[in-house]
Enzyme design. Structure first.
Site, PDB file in Angstrom:
ATOM      1  N   ILE A 263       0.565  -1.633   0.192  1.00  0.00           N
ATOM      2  CA  ILE A 263       0.349  -0.087   0.401  1.00  0.00           C
ATOM      3  C   ILE A 263       1.365   1.217   0.370  1.00  0.00           C
ATOM      4  CG2 ILE A 263      -0.301   0.401   2.395  1.00  0.00           C
ATOM      5  CD1 ILE A 263      -3.447   0.832   2.192  1.00  0.00           C
TER       6      ILE A 263
ATOM      7  N   HIS B 111       5.602 -11.789   6.492  1.00  0.00           N
ATOM      8  CA  HIS B 111       5.891 -11.348   4.673  1.00  0.00           C
ATOM      9  C   HIS B 111       7.211 -11.328   4.128  1.00  0.00           C
ATOM     10  CE1 HIS B 111       5.147  -7.639   6.860  1.00  0.00           C
ATOM     11  NE2 HIS B 111       5.670  -7.488   6.238  1.00  0.00           N
TER      12      HIS B 111
ATOM     13  N   HIS C 240       8.882  -8.703   1.662  1.00  0.00           N
ATOM     14  CA  HIS C 240       9.131  -7.807   0.386  1.00  0.00           C
ATOM     15  C   HIS C 240      10.186  -8.505  -0.549  1.00  0.00           C
ATOM     16  CE1 HIS C 240       7.828  -4.560   3.867  1.00  0.00           C
ATOM     17  NE2 HIS C 240       8.354  -5.555   4.325  1.00  0.00           N
TER      18      HIS C 240
HETATM   19  P1  5GP Z   1       6.623  -4.458   7.423  1.00  0.00           P
HETATM   20  O1  5GP Z   1       7.510  -3.338   7.639  1.00  0.00           O
HETATM   21  O2  5GP Z   1       6.393  -4.512   8.524  1.00  0.00           O
HETATM   22  O3  5GP Z   1       7.942  -5.479   6.936  1.00  0.00           O
HETATM   23  O4  5GP Z   1       6.190  -4.449   6.341  1.00  0.00           O
HETATM   24  C1  5GP Z   1       4.664  -4.210   6.795  1.00  0.00           C
HETATM   25  C2  5GP Z   1       4.147  -3.570   5.591  1.00  0.00           C
HETATM   26  O5  5GP Z   1       2.644  -3.746   4.664  1.00  0.00           O
HETATM   27  C3  5GP Z   1       4.811  -2.074   5.173  1.00  0.00           C
HETATM   28  O6  5GP Z   1       5.854  -1.967   3.828  1.00  0.00           O
HETATM   29  C4  5GP Z   1       3.420  -1.714   4.773  1.00  0.00           C
HETATM   30  O7  5GP Z   1       3.472  -0.554   3.896  1.00  0.00           O
HETATM   31  C5  5GP Z   1       2.608  -2.607   4.110  1.00  0.00           C
HETATM   32  N1  5GP Z   1       1.029  -2.674   4.280  1.00  0.00           N
HETATM   33  C6  5GP Z   1       0.225  -2.182   5.568  1.00  0.00           C
HETATM   34  N2  5GP Z   1      -0.682  -2.217   5.436  1.00  0.00           N
HETATM   35  C7  5GP Z   1      -0.983  -2.799   4.650  1.00  0.00           C
HETATM   36  C8  5GP Z   1      -2.038  -2.371   3.536  1.00  0.00           C
HETATM   37  O8  5GP Z   1      -3.468  -2.526   4.022  1.00  0.00           O
HETATM   38  N3  5GP Z   1      -2.410  -3.392   2.414  1.00  0.00           N
HETATM   39  C9  5GP Z   1      -1.140  -3.330   1.569  1.00  0.00           C
HETATM   40  N4  5GP Z   1      -0.902  -3.878   0.903  1.00  0.00           N
HETATM   41  N5  5GP Z   1      -0.346  -3.352   2.412  1.00  0.00           N
HETATM   42  C10 5GP Z   1       0.184  -2.650   3.689  1.00  0.00           C
END
Ligand code: 5GP
Ligand code: ZN
Length: 138
Positions: free
Chosen positions: A33, A101, A103
């Site tokens: 997002i 998840h 990336h």
């Molecule tokens: P982290 O920081 O946990 O490795 O990555 C979480 C990722 O999830 C971030 O890049 C953030 O932009 C993405 N993200 C968070 N909420 C949402 C959402 O509601 N939809 C989508 N598509 N991505 C999300």
């Protein structure tokens, strides 16, 4: 965190919409997002695993197989110059959503993405001690 409060569980169930690229019985691949670069996608297992310590190795293996296929599709579609694969575990490591998840971040000449750390030197004896401790834990 309870599963009911998990944003990615809600995306998997369809309660929260997402821009989906691909899904099968085990995984969903969506557009991030708030993309770090054009084509930043997330690969999310449908089962709730908090992090890499939680996910079973077979699922993690299949997830990386899918990541390989998706990375090649991104390269083909976007003609990116490089690709970072990132998977954060724990607050200190930058994890903000506590549902495992991965990336996939396409890289382009002159982009603003940073994945950089300071390099440190280490005494050979300390390195050897560390190597042994990690080997013992395997
Ligand atoms: P982290 O920081 O946990 O490795 O990555 C979480 C990722 O999830 C971030 O890049 C953030 O932009 C993405 N993200 C968070 N909420 C949402 C959402 O509601 N939809 C989508 N598509 N991505 C999300
Ligand atoms: Zn979840």
């Amino acid at each position: 965190m309870k599963k009911e409060d998990c944003i990615f569980c809600k995306i998997i169930s369809g309660d929260i919409p997402s821009n989906t690229i691909y899904e099968n019985s085990e995984f969903k691949v969506i557009m991030d997002i708030a993309p770090a670069s054009k084509g930043h996608v997330l690969i999310i297992p449908k089962e709730h695993y908090a992090n890499i310590y939680d996910i079973d190795v077979e699922t993690a293996g299949r997830l990386f197989q899918l990541a390989t296929v998706v990375a090649r599709a991104l390269k083909k579609a976007l003609n990116c110059d490089g690709m970072n694969i990132l998977q954060n575990n724990g607050l200190i490591a930058g994890q903000t959503v506590f549902h495992f998840h991965m990336h996939l971040i396409p890289r382009y000449e002159g982009d603003t993405v940073t994945v950089k750390w300071e390099e440190h030197s280490m005494e050979a004896a300390d390195m050897e001690q560390l190597r042994k401790e990690i080997c013992d834990a395997l």
